[in-house]
Design an enzyme around this catalytic site. Structure first.
Site, PDB file in Angstrom:
ATOM      1  N   HIS A  23     -42.028  52.033  13.839  1.00  0.00           N
ATOM      2  CA  HIS A  23     -42.047  52.724  15.136  1.00  0.00           C
ATOM      3  C   HIS A  23     -41.591  54.179  14.925  1.00  0.00           C
ATOM      4  O   HIS A  23     -40.565  54.436  14.282  1.00  0.00           O
ATOM      5  CB  HIS A  23     -41.059  52.076  16.114  1.00  0.00           C
ATOM      6  CG  HIS A  23     -41.421  50.681  16.544  1.00  0.00           C
ATOM      7  ND1 HIS A  23     -42.652  50.113  16.336  1.00  0.00           N
ATOM      8  CD2 HIS A  23     -40.690  49.736  17.219  1.00  0.00           C
ATOM      9  CE1 HIS A  23     -42.669  48.890  16.846  1.00  0.00           C
ATOM     10  NE2 HIS A  23     -41.492  48.635  17.380  1.00  0.00           N
TER      11      HIS A  23
ATOM     12  N   CYS B 233     -36.302  46.267  18.948  1.00  0.00           N
ATOM     13  CA  CYS B 233     -36.622  47.039  17.734  1.00  0.00           C
ATOM     14  C   CYS B 233     -36.609  48.549  17.963  1.00  0.00           C
ATOM     15  O   CYS B 233     -36.070  49.311  17.153  1.00  0.00           O
ATOM     16  CB  CYS B 233     -37.965  46.605  17.161  1.00  0.00           C
ATOM     17  SG  CYS B 233     -39.262  46.426  18.387  1.00  0.00           S
TER      18      CYS B 233
HETATM   19  P1  NAP Z   1     -44.566  35.954  17.242  1.00  0.00           P
HETATM   20  O1  NAP Z   1     -45.206  36.539  16.037  1.00  0.00           O
HETATM   21  O2  NAP Z   1     -45.400  35.710  18.439  1.00  0.00           O
HETATM   22  O3  NAP Z   1     -43.837  34.582  16.810  1.00  0.00           O
HETATM   23  C1  NAP Z   1     -43.315  33.690  17.751  1.00  0.00           C
HETATM   24  C2  NAP Z   1     -42.686  32.493  17.045  1.00  0.00           C
HETATM   25  O4  NAP Z   1     -42.140  31.632  18.059  1.00  0.00           O
HETATM   26  C3  NAP Z   1     -43.664  31.653  16.251  1.00  0.00           C
HETATM   27  O5  NAP Z   1     -42.995  31.090  15.152  1.00  0.00           O
HETATM   28  C4  NAP Z   1     -44.046  30.557  17.225  1.00  0.00           C
HETATM   29  O6  NAP Z   1     -44.430  29.331  16.591  1.00  0.00           O
HETATM   30  C5  NAP Z   1     -42.730  30.329  17.937  1.00  0.00           C
HETATM   31  N1  NAP Z   1     -42.951  29.742  19.245  1.00  0.00           N
HETATM   32  C6  NAP Z   1     -43.813  30.159  20.215  1.00  0.00           C
HETATM   33  N2  NAP Z   1     -43.755  29.320  21.281  1.00  0.00           N
HETATM   34  C7  NAP Z   1     -42.874  28.359  20.975  1.00  0.00           C
HETATM   35  C8  NAP Z   1     -42.412  27.177  21.645  1.00  0.00           C
HETATM   36  N3  NAP Z   1     -42.843  26.843  22.866  1.00  0.00           N
HETATM   37  N4  NAP Z   1     -41.482  26.406  21.026  1.00  0.00           N
HETATM   38  C9  NAP Z   1     -41.007  26.757  19.790  1.00  0.00           C
HETATM   39  N5  NAP Z   1     -41.435  27.832  19.091  1.00  0.00           N
HETATM   40  C10 NAP Z   1     -42.350  28.618  19.693  1.00  0.00           C
HETATM   41  O7  NAP Z   1     -43.362  36.875  17.743  1.00  0.00           O
HETATM   42  P2  NAP Z   1     -42.413  37.876  16.891  1.00  0.00           P
HETATM   43  O8  NAP Z   1     -42.975  39.226  16.897  1.00  0.00           O
HETATM   44  O9  NAP Z   1     -42.091  37.218  15.586  1.00  0.00           O
HETATM   45  O10 NAP Z   1     -41.120  37.957  17.814  1.00  0.00           O
HETATM   46  C11 NAP Z   1     -40.121  36.956  17.837  1.00  0.00           C
HETATM   47  C12 NAP Z   1     -38.958  37.443  18.707  1.00  0.00           C
HETATM   48  O11 NAP Z   1     -38.393  38.616  18.111  1.00  0.00           O
HETATM   49  C13 NAP Z   1     -39.376  37.846  20.131  1.00  0.00           C
HETATM   50  O12 NAP Z   1     -38.341  37.523  21.023  1.00  0.00           O
HETATM   51  C14 NAP Z   1     -39.541  39.357  20.010  1.00  0.00           C
HETATM   52  O13 NAP Z   1     -39.372  40.015  21.249  1.00  0.00           O
HETATM   53  C15 NAP Z   1     -38.421  39.695  19.051  1.00  0.00           C
HETATM   54  N6  NAP Z   1     -38.601  40.925  18.263  1.00  0.00           N
HETATM   55  C16 NAP Z   1     -39.767  41.182  17.629  1.00  0.00           C
HETATM   56  C17 NAP Z   1     -39.876  42.350  16.868  1.00  0.00           C
HETATM   57  C18 NAP Z   1     -41.135  42.711  16.127  1.00  0.00           C
HETATM   58  O14 NAP Z   1     -41.196  43.814  15.560  1.00  0.00           O
HETATM   59  N7  NAP Z   1     -42.160  41.858  16.090  1.00  0.00           N
HETATM   60  C19 NAP Z   1     -38.794  43.204  16.749  1.00  0.00           C
HETATM   61  C20 NAP Z   1     -37.600  42.903  17.416  1.00  0.00           C
HETATM   62  C21 NAP Z   1     -37.526  41.757  18.168  1.00  0.00           C
HETATM   63  P3  NAP Z   1     -45.972  28.877  16.439  1.00  0.00           P
HETATM   64  O15 NAP Z   1     -46.553  29.675  15.310  1.00  0.00           O
HETATM   65  O16 NAP Z   1     -45.852  27.438  16.143  1.00  0.00           O
HETATM   66  O17 NAP Z   1     -46.647  29.175  17.754  1.00  0.00           O
END
Ligand code: NAP
Length: 352
Positions: A245, A153
């Site tokens: 950000h 991001c």
């Molecule tokens: P998050 O809020 O922690 O969400 C993680 C997701 O993955 C949830 O749906 C979770 O499901 C699922 N998950 C976790 N463990 C799992 C498993 N063992 N098997 C299957 N599903 C699983 O994270 P996020 O911020 O959305 O980020 C997601 C990705 O995007 C990451 O790789 C992050 O680095 C990237 N990213 C994030 C942002 C940002 O601004 N947040 C920006 C760019 C990129 P449950 O609810 O069932 O646990």
């Protein structure tokens, strides 16, 4: 587009997954077919599996959908999909995305495959030509589908601002970030760690910021990406802001342009999404604010429906050539919006 493409969202309950759901409501080309998350959520209705944190209401039909496990069999059992958006944690995404890519196009927000030599790291305005890696990837890996990744991001908004500066001979970049809480996912950083505080470390973030921009701004030579030839140093920090950000950027430009020339380059910058009029493309990828107190996360993160990067305080620098601030919405331009725009680009190019 004759009919809607049906999509699955992996990691649908998280911060980025929720943003995908919000942004895909009423999308003219894409329709949500399957929602997948961890074992803890699988088998539940979406409304029971997720703590919805978007400011718009959880759509009724989404609330009633069943969440399934993040594997090909479970997703195929739940519906017929044309492609997959992955918002899985980086560590987990590697093998799961490879399984899906054998059969489906995968648009990934995770870091796992970003630096694979045959995987494009796409910002549609910046390097749409890197999509040419996909046929090479498919052939080498024997896949029906493919993996296309979006950058980190904080990298996306930086790279968008660096692209129009390349013509001035960009040779060095220093960047210091003030990153929002939603960038850490949900529930993310504990309130006791961030209230009344700034956390001067984000695990893995500086490595990503110091390696991804050279790939994104590199050139495709017909077989591979040759990284761009500039040096970059970053320092990344978590601040008490929900979304958006803010980055303080210092650039060394060998041609020594004036502030006015730099400002004009930002204002004039357009990319393929604008030419193609893609549904999620902002009219202006970069919006320049002239007030000395802008950009600010609370006021500027929703510019261009969260898809524009807002730049301000462009000025000369006594050590480097120039400096400026840039702001981007991390879960829209930095995450789900970026993934959707990449998918729109690939559909238009006939790749997905
Ligand atoms: P998050 O809020 O922690 O969400 C993680 C997701 O993955 C949830 O749906 C979770 O499901 C699922 N998950 C976790 N463990 C799992 C498993 N063992 N098997 C299957 N599903 C699983 O994270 P996020 O911020 O959305 O980020 C997601 C990705 O995007 C990451 O790789 C992050 O680095 C990237 N990213 C994030 C942002 C940002 O601004 N947040 C920006 C760019 C990129 P449950 O609810 O069932 O646990």
């Amino acid at each position: 587009m004759s009919s809607h493409r049906k999509v699955a969202i992996l990691g649908a309950t998280g911060a980025v997954g929720q943003r995908f759901i919000q942004l895909l409501q009423g999308h003219p080309w894409f329709q949500i077919e399957v929602l997948a998350a961890s074992e803890k959520s699988a088998g539940k209705k979406y409304k029971g599996a997720c703590n919805w944190t978007m400011q718009t209401n959880l759509p009724k039909e989404i609330a009633e959908m069943n969440v399934v496990n993040c594997d090909v069999e479970s997703v195929e059992k739940a519906g017929n999909v044309d492609f997959v958006f992955s918002a899985l944690p980086g560590g987990l995404a590697g093998p799961v995305e490879t399984d899906f890519a054998a059969l489906y196009p995968v648009f990934s927000k995770a870091s796992a495959h970003r630096m694979d030599p045959d995987v494009p790291l796409i910002i549609p305005e910046v390097n749409p030509d890197h999509a040419a890696l996909i046929p090479i990837q498919r052939k080498a890996r024997g896949w029906k589908g493919f993996i296309s990744t979006d950058p980190n991001c904080s990298t996306i908004q930086l790279a968008i601002t660096l692209k129009p500066l390349m013509k001035f001979g960009l040779s060095q970049v220093m960047v210091s970030t003030m990153q929002a809480l939603s960038g850490a996912g949900y529930p993310g950083v504990s309130s006791l760690d961030i209230l009344d505080n700034v956390v001067p470390f984000i695990s893995g973030e500086e490595d990503k910021m110091e390696s991804e921009p050279q790939k994104i701004l590199g050139s495709f030579d017909g077989n591979r990406i040759c990284p761009a030839d500039f040096m970059l140093s970053s320092s990344c920090h978590r601040v008490n802001v929900i979304d958006g950000h803010l980055e303080s950027v210092f650039v060394k430009l060998d041609d020594n342009p004036t502030v006015e020339e730099i400002e004009e380059a930002f204002i004039q910058f357009r990319g393929e999404p604008q030419k193609l009029n893609l549904p999620s493309a902002p009219e202006n990828p970069i919006v320049v604010r002239k007030e000395p107190s802008r950009p600010q996360p609370r006021y500027d993160r929703d510019e261009g429906k969260g898809m524009s990067v807002v730049v301000g305080r462009i000025r000369k620098d006594p050590i480097m050539t120039a400096k400026y601030l840039c702001l981007g919405h991390n879960t829209i331009r930095g995450a789900a919006g970026a993934g959707i725009l990449s998918a729109e680009l690939m559909v238009t190019k006939g790749i997905a």
